[in-house]
Design a protein around this motif. Structure first.
Motif, PDB file in Angstrom:
ATOM      1  N   ARG A  34     -36.867   2.045  50.142  1.00 32.24           N
ATOM      2  CA  ARG A  34     -37.250   1.471  51.437  1.00 32.24           C
ATOM      3  C   ARG A  34     -36.171   1.772  52.452  1.00 32.24           C
ATOM      4  NH1 ARG A  34     -39.308  -4.540  49.896  1.00 32.24           N
ATOM      5  NH2 ARG A  34     -41.230  -3.857  48.917  1.00 32.24           N
ATOM      6  N   MET A  35     -36.572   1.888  53.705  1.00 32.75           N
ATOM      7  CA  MET A  35     -35.610   2.145  54.762  1.00 32.75           C
ATOM      8  C   MET A  35     -36.123   1.558  56.065  1.00 32.75           C
ATOM      9  SD  MET A  35     -34.005   5.735  56.101  1.00 32.75           S
ATOM     10  CE  MET A  35     -33.067   5.950  54.616  1.00 32.75           C
ATOM     11  N   SER A  66     -45.030  -4.009  64.610  1.00 36.93           N
ATOM     12  CA  SER A  66     -45.378  -5.376  64.245  1.00 36.93           C
ATOM     13  C   SER A  66     -44.993  -5.737  62.814  1.00 36.93           C
ATOM     14  CB  SER A  66     -46.881  -5.579  64.434  1.00 36.93           C
ATOM     15  OG  SER A  66     -47.586  -4.688  63.596  1.00 36.93           O
ATOM     16  N   ASN A  67     -44.793  -4.770  61.927  1.00 39.59           N
ATOM     17  CA  ASN A  67     -44.446  -5.072  60.542  1.00 39.59           C
ATOM     18  C   ASN A  67     -42.953  -5.283  60.348  1.00 39.59           C
ATOM     19  OD1 ASN A  67     -43.565  -2.474  60.837  1.00 39.59           O
ATOM     20  ND2 ASN A  67     -44.419  -1.732  58.910  1.00 39.59           N
ATOM     21  N   ARG A  68     -42.247  -5.581  61.408  1.00 40.81           N
ATOM     22  CA  ARG A  68     -40.802  -5.752  61.365  1.00 40.81           C
ATOM     23  C   ARG A  68     -40.386  -6.899  60.443  1.00 40.81           C
ATOM     24  NH1 ARG A  68     -37.038  -5.591  66.505  1.00 40.81           N
ATOM     25  NH2 ARG A  68     -35.092  -5.813  65.457  1.00 40.81           N
ATOM     26  N   ASP A  69     -41.170  -7.959  60.386  1.00 41.21           N
ATOM     27  CA  ASP A  69     -40.791  -9.122  59.593  1.00 41.21           C
ATOM     28  C   ASP A  69     -40.991  -8.914  58.100  1.00 41.21           C
ATOM     29  OD1 ASP A  69     -40.097 -10.492  61.885  1.00 41.21           O
ATOM     30  OD2 ASP A  69     -42.134 -11.238  62.193  1.00 41.21           O
ATOM     31  N   ASN A  70     -41.697  -7.868  57.681  1.00 42.60           N
ATOM     32  CA  ASN A  70     -41.945  -7.635  56.263  1.00 42.60           C
ATOM     33  C   ASN A  70     -40.661  -7.397  55.484  1.00 42.60           C
ATOM     34  OD1 ASN A  70     -44.617  -7.852  56.870  1.00 42.60           O
ATOM     35  ND2 ASN A  70     -45.050  -5.680  56.689  1.00 42.60           N
ATOM     36  N   PHE A  71     -39.682  -6.763  56.069  1.00 45.30           N
ATOM     37  CA  PHE A  71     -38.443  -6.432  55.376  1.00 45.30           C
ATOM     38  C   PHE A  71     -37.255  -7.236  55.895  1.00 45.30           C
ATOM     39  CE2 PHE A  71     -40.983  -2.520  55.062  1.00 45.30           C
ATOM     40  CZ  PHE A  71     -41.052  -2.434  53.688  1.00 45.30           C
ATOM     41  N   LYS A  72     -37.502  -8.220  56.733  1.00 41.55           N
ATOM     42  CA  LYS A  72     -36.412  -8.935  57.385  1.00 41.55           C
ATOM     43  C   LYS A  72     -35.511  -9.665  56.397  1.00 41.55           C
ATOM     44  CE  LYS A  72     -36.581 -10.954  61.594  1.00 41.55           C
ATOM     45  NZ  LYS A  72     -37.087 -11.862  62.603  1.00 41.55           N
ATOM     46  N   ASN A  73     -36.080 -10.257  55.371  1.00 41.87           N
ATOM     47  CA  ASN A  73     -35.300 -11.073  54.446  1.00 41.87           C
ATOM     48  C   ASN A  73     -34.827 -10.321  53.213  1.00 41.87           C
ATOM     49  OD1 ASN A  73     -35.639 -13.322  56.103  1.00 41.87           O
ATOM     50  ND2 ASN A  73     -37.630 -13.750  55.218  1.00 41.87           N
ATOM     51  N   ILE A  74     -35.068  -9.042  53.126  1.00 48.80           N
ATOM     52  CA  ILE A  74     -34.663  -8.266  51.956  1.00 48.80           C
ATOM     53  C   ILE A  74     -33.255  -7.717  52.184  1.00 48.80           C
ATOM     54  CG2 ILE A  74     -35.168  -6.242  50.563  1.00 48.80           C
ATOM     55  CD1 ILE A  74     -38.083  -6.656  51.222  1.00 48.80           C
ATOM     56  N   ASP A  75     -32.381  -7.988  51.218  1.00 46.38           N
ATOM     57  CA  ASP A  75     -31.005  -7.481  51.307  1.00 46.38           C
ATOM     58  C   ASP A  75     -30.947  -6.038  50.843  1.00 46.38           C
ATOM     59  OD1 ASP A  75     -30.083  -9.938  52.162  1.00 46.38           O
ATOM     60  OD2 ASP A  75     -29.702 -10.641  50.124  1.00 46.38           O
ATOM     61  N   ASN A  76     -29.903  -5.367  51.221  1.00 45.04           N
ATOM     62  CA  ASN A  76     -29.594  -4.006  50.777  1.00 45.04           C
ATOM     63  C   ASN A  76     -30.648  -2.978  51.172  1.00 45.04           C
ATOM     64  OD1 ASN A  76     -27.260  -4.972  49.555  1.00 45.04           O
ATOM     65  ND2 ASN A  76     -28.350  -5.456  47.685  1.00 45.04           N
ATOM     66  N   VAL A  77     -31.311  -3.175  52.297  1.00 46.07           N
ATOM     67  CA  VAL A  77     -32.225  -2.160  52.820  1.00 46.07           C
ATOM     68  C   VAL A  77     -31.473  -1.413  53.913  1.00 46.07           C
ATOM     69  CG1 VAL A  77     -34.405  -1.719  53.995  1.00 46.07           C
ATOM     70  CG2 VAL A  77     -34.262  -3.537  52.296  1.00 46.07           C
ATOM     71  N   PRO A  78     -31.229  -0.101  53.727  1.00 44.69           N
ATOM     72  CA  PRO A  78     -30.479   0.643  54.736  1.00 44.69           C
ATOM     73  C   PRO A  78     -31.277   0.786  56.029  1.00 44.69           C
ATOM     74  CG  PRO A  78     -31.292   2.122  53.045  1.00 44.69           C
ATOM     75  CD  PRO A  78     -31.629   0.742  52.598  1.00 44.69           C
ATOM     76  N   THR A  79     -30.563   0.846  57.140  1.00 46.59           N
ATOM     77  CA  THR A  79     -31.178   1.018  58.457  1.00 46.59           C
ATOM     78  C   THR A  79     -30.735   2.353  59.035  1.00 46.59           C
ATOM     79  OG1 THR A  79     -31.179  -1.356  58.835  1.00 46.59           O
ATOM     80  CG2 THR A  79     -31.411   0.050  60.766  1.00 46.59           C
TER      81      THR A  79
END
Length: 98
Positions: A34-35, A66-79
């Motif tokens: 995921r990224m 709009s799907n920004r909140d789907n990964f908001k609480n997941i740690d260790n996701v690179p940006t």
């Protein structure tokens, strides 16, 4: 000269036959699943990078959508911050006076 080419060719054949490979040559989707991607989602460069990531099997979270909140609480996701590349070619003009 021919001997050198023969030796280089032989060495190359031997290194490929023994399973030699450069480190970190795994598939991108197995390394980065995921990224988060941030940038101008209307730009050509942004669209190209995101489409290439999706083709390679990476789940892309476009932070401007709009799907920004789907990964908001997941740690260790690179940006990945994508900035539209700029190319400038300076031109100097010299005339008879300068």
């Amino acid at each position: 000269m021919k001997l050198n080419l023969f030796l280089i060719g032989t060495l190359l054949a031997l290194t490929t036959a023994c399973g030699f490979h450069f480190p970190n040559q795994g598939r991108l989707s197995s390394t980065v699943t995921r990224m988060n991607v941030n940038g101008d989602y209307h730009g050509k460069f942004y669209k190209m990078v995101v489409s290439k990531l999706k083709i390679r099997g990476v789940a892309v979270n476009e932070l401007n959508c709009s799907n920004r909140d789907n990964f908001k609480n997941i740690d260790n996701v690179p940006t990945l911050n994508i900035v539209e590349p700029t190319v400038s070619t300076p031109i100097n003009s010299i005339d008879a006076h300068g």
